[in-house]
Scaffold this motif. Structure first.
Motif, mmCIF file in Angstrom:
data_model
loop_
_atom_site.group_PDB
_atom_site.id
_atom_site.type_symbol
_atom_site.label_atom_id
_atom_site.label_comp_id
_atom_site.label_asym_id
_atom_site.label_seq_id
_atom_site.Cartn_x
_atom_site.Cartn_y
_atom_site.Cartn_z
ATOM 1 N N TRP A 1 0.831 -1.209 0.000
ATOM 2 C CA TRP A 1 0.000 0.000 0.000
ATOM 3 C C TRP A 1 0.863 1.256 0.000
ATOM 4 C CZ3 TRP A 1 0.838 3.328 3.981
ATOM 5 C CH2 TRP A 1 1.398 2.798 5.150
ATOM 6 N N PHE A 2 1.999 1.210 0.684
ATOM 7 C CA PHE A 2 2.929 2.336 0.731
ATOM 8 C C PHE A 2 3.516 2.567 -0.666
ATOM 9 C CE2 PHE A 2 6.742 4.049 3.445
ATOM 10 C CZ PHE A 2 6.539 5.317 2.909
ATOM 11 N N GLN A 3 3.869 1.480 -1.340
ATOM 12 C CA GLN A 3 4.384 1.588 -2.707
ATOM 13 C C GLN A 3 3.352 2.228 -3.626
ATOM 14 O OE1 GLN A 3 5.478 -2.483 -3.687
ATOM 15 N NE2 GLN A 3 6.298 -2.757 -1.624
ATOM 16 N N LEU A 4 2.094 1.824 -3.464
ATOM 17 C CA LEU A 4 1.031 2.391 -4.292
ATOM 18 C C LEU A 4 0.852 3.879 -4.021
ATOM 19 C CD1 LEU A 4 -1.186 2.001 -6.380
ATOM 20 C CD2 LEU A 4 -2.737 1.360 -4.511
ATOM 21 N N VAL A 5 0.953 4.284 -2.761
ATOM 22 C CA VAL A 5 0.878 5.707 -2.427
ATOM 23 C C VAL A 5 1.970 6.470 -3.170
ATOM 24 C CG1 VAL A 5 1.218 7.398 -0.580
ATOM 25 C CG2 VAL A 5 -0.274 5.434 -0.202
ATOM 26 N N GLY A 6 3.177 5.887 -3.214
ATOM 27 C CA GLY A 6 4.251 6.531 -3.970
ATOM 28 C C GLY A 6 3.894 6.726 -5.427
ATOM 29 N N LEU A 7 3.216 5.749 -5.993
ATOM 30 C CA LEU A 7 2.838 5.832 -7.406
ATOM 31 C C LEU A 7 1.773 6.890 -7.662
ATOM 32 C CD1 LEU A 7 3.252 4.338 -10.200
ATOM 33 C CD2 LEU A 7 1.142 3.116 -9.629
ATOM 34 N N ILE A 8 0.810 6.994 -6.774
ATOM 35 C CA ILE A 8 -0.371 7.825 -7.064
ATOM 36 C C ILE A 8 -0.366 9.187 -6.373
ATOM 37 C CG2 ILE A 8 -1.720 5.717 -7.349
ATOM 38 C CD1 ILE A 8 -3.125 6.344 -4.705
ATOM 39 N N HIS A 9 0.637 9.497 -5.572
ATOM 40 C CA HIS A 9 0.553 10.665 -4.693
ATOM 41 C C HIS A 9 0.374 11.984 -5.439
ATOM 42 C CE1 HIS A 9 4.845 10.914 -5.730
ATOM 43 N NE2 HIS A 9 4.822 12.168 -5.288
ATOM 44 N N ASP A 10 0.841 12.081 -6.678
ATOM 45 C CA ASP A 10 0.749 13.341 -7.419
ATOM 46 C C ASP A 10 -0.343 13.341 -8.485
ATOM 47 O OD1 ASP A 10 2.624 14.817 -6.082
ATOM 48 O OD2 ASP A 10 4.231 14.531 -7.539
ATOM 49 N N ILE A 11 -1.192 12.336 -8.500
ATOM 50 C CA ILE A 11 -2.172 12.226 -9.577
ATOM 51 C C ILE A 11 -3.140 13.406 -9.598
ATOM 52 C CG2 ILE A 11 -4.187 10.892 -10.311
ATOM 53 C CD1 ILE A 11 -2.656 8.383 -9.820
ATOM 54 N N GLY A 12 -3.337 14.047 -8.462
ATOM 55 C CA GLY A 12 -4.213 15.207 -8.435
ATOM 56 C C GLY A 12 -3.782 16.316 -9.387
ATOM 57 N N LYS A 13 -2.532 16.247 -9.846
ATOM 58 C CA LYS A 13 -2.051 17.259 -10.788
ATOM 59 C C LYS A 13 -2.766 17.194 -12.138
ATOM 60 C CE LYS A 13 2.528 17.543 -8.645
ATOM 61 N NZ LYS A 13 3.990 17.344 -8.803
ATOM 62 N N ILE A 14 -3.530 16.128 -12.367
ATOM 63 C CA ILE A 14 -4.292 16.071 -13.619
ATOM 64 C C ILE A 14 -5.308 17.206 -13.707
ATOM 65 C CG2 ILE A 14 -4.008 13.589 -13.954
ATOM 66 C CD1 ILE A 14 -6.774 13.135 -12.831
#
Length: 275
Positions: free
Chosen positions: A108-121
């Motif tokens: 889950w921590f790894q996934l957070v790393g992947l998605i943490h900036d997606i709000g920039k869309i």
């Protein structure tokens, strides 16, 4: 402002010395970064932030899968970042891989790393970058003042603090009187909740506050923190070392990594999501 506590977390980088990260005083990207922050601190007012919450809180702008949203960041270069000048999608995989190396048991921590900036869309759907990227800060009180409460009560908790609008955690505190009472609606955090994603609370906290550098790296705004905020702070600090110090022009092989991270998305954030 004092020293940056995250210095203790800095990992080895093959291209840059640790002191070269987050250089806001000089460098090839200085003008771009300076102008982005100047616009941010000019226009990120209390009223502006409230309006953005009203516009984005219902997650009815578009629908796409989590991986599609990551891929869309191929089109975005963060104008507030003094460290990189390549699409944000690569940074997503760099951060996730840094976490995977040190925390192989915490998918889950790894996934957070992947998605943490997606709000920039949001910047790909009409928002200017100064309203999406960069460090966040509370509005409704003086900027980076360790004792100014503004509209807030002492130790009211970050849940009740209205943050500048951005890509990660944007708090909406419905101000019903001279103080604040909480009606929490955040963008990426809100998207996770709206779509019933099952990332643990520690991970959601990382998403909400990873850009709140004045707090997690400078120690400001502690007078507004609740006990929960202080308990979660070490998690945000742990995330920060991967978010910041994995940045490198040595770009990851995204196609090789994609199947593994798709499996994490399928576990925690499956299907088509509403944004």
């Amino acid at each position: 402002m004092g020293p940056d506590p995250s210095l203790a977390y800095r990992t080895e980088c093959h291209e840059k010395d640790e002191s070269e990260f987050r250089n806001f005083e000089s460098g090839a990207l200085f003008d771009r970064v300076f102008n982005t922050y100047k616009l941010m601190h000019t226009y990120q007012t209390l009223d502006f932030v409230k309006q953005k919450h009203l516009e984005w809180a219902n997650c009815n702008y578009f629908s796409m899968t989590m991986m599609e949203s990551i891929d869309s960041l191929d089109e975005l270069v963060d104008e507030s970042d003094p460290d990189v000048d390549f699409p944000n999608s690569f940074h997503a995989f760099q951060t996730a891989e840094g976490i995977r190396k040190e925390h192989p048991e915490k998918d889950w921590f790894q996934l957070v790393g992947l998605i943490h900036d997606i709000g920039k869309i949001m910047a790909l759907h009409g928002e200017p970058q100064w309203a999406v990227v960069g460090d966040t800060f509370p509005v409704g009180c003086k900027f980076q003042n360790s004792s100014a409460f503004g509209i807030y009560e002492p130790q009211c908790g970050l849940d009740n603090v209205l943050m500048s609008w951005g890509h990660d955690g944007n708090e909406f505190a419905a101000v019903t009187n001279e103080h604040s009472s909480c009606s929490i609606l955040e963008y990426l955090y809100r998207v996770m909740k709206f779509n019933k994603c099952t990332i643990p609370e520690e991970g959601l906290y990382m998403i909400r506050f990873h850009s709140f550098y004045p707090w997690h790296s400078n120690g400001d705004y502690m007078h507004l923190c609740s006990e929960k905020d202080l308990q979660m702070l070490p998690w945000v600090k742990e995330f920060n070392k991967f978010d910041l110090y994995t940045k490198s022009t040595e770009l990851p092989d995204v196609e090789h990594l994609r199947p593994y991270y798709q499996s994490l998305i399928d576990k925690y954030c499956p299907g088509i999501l509403h944004w």
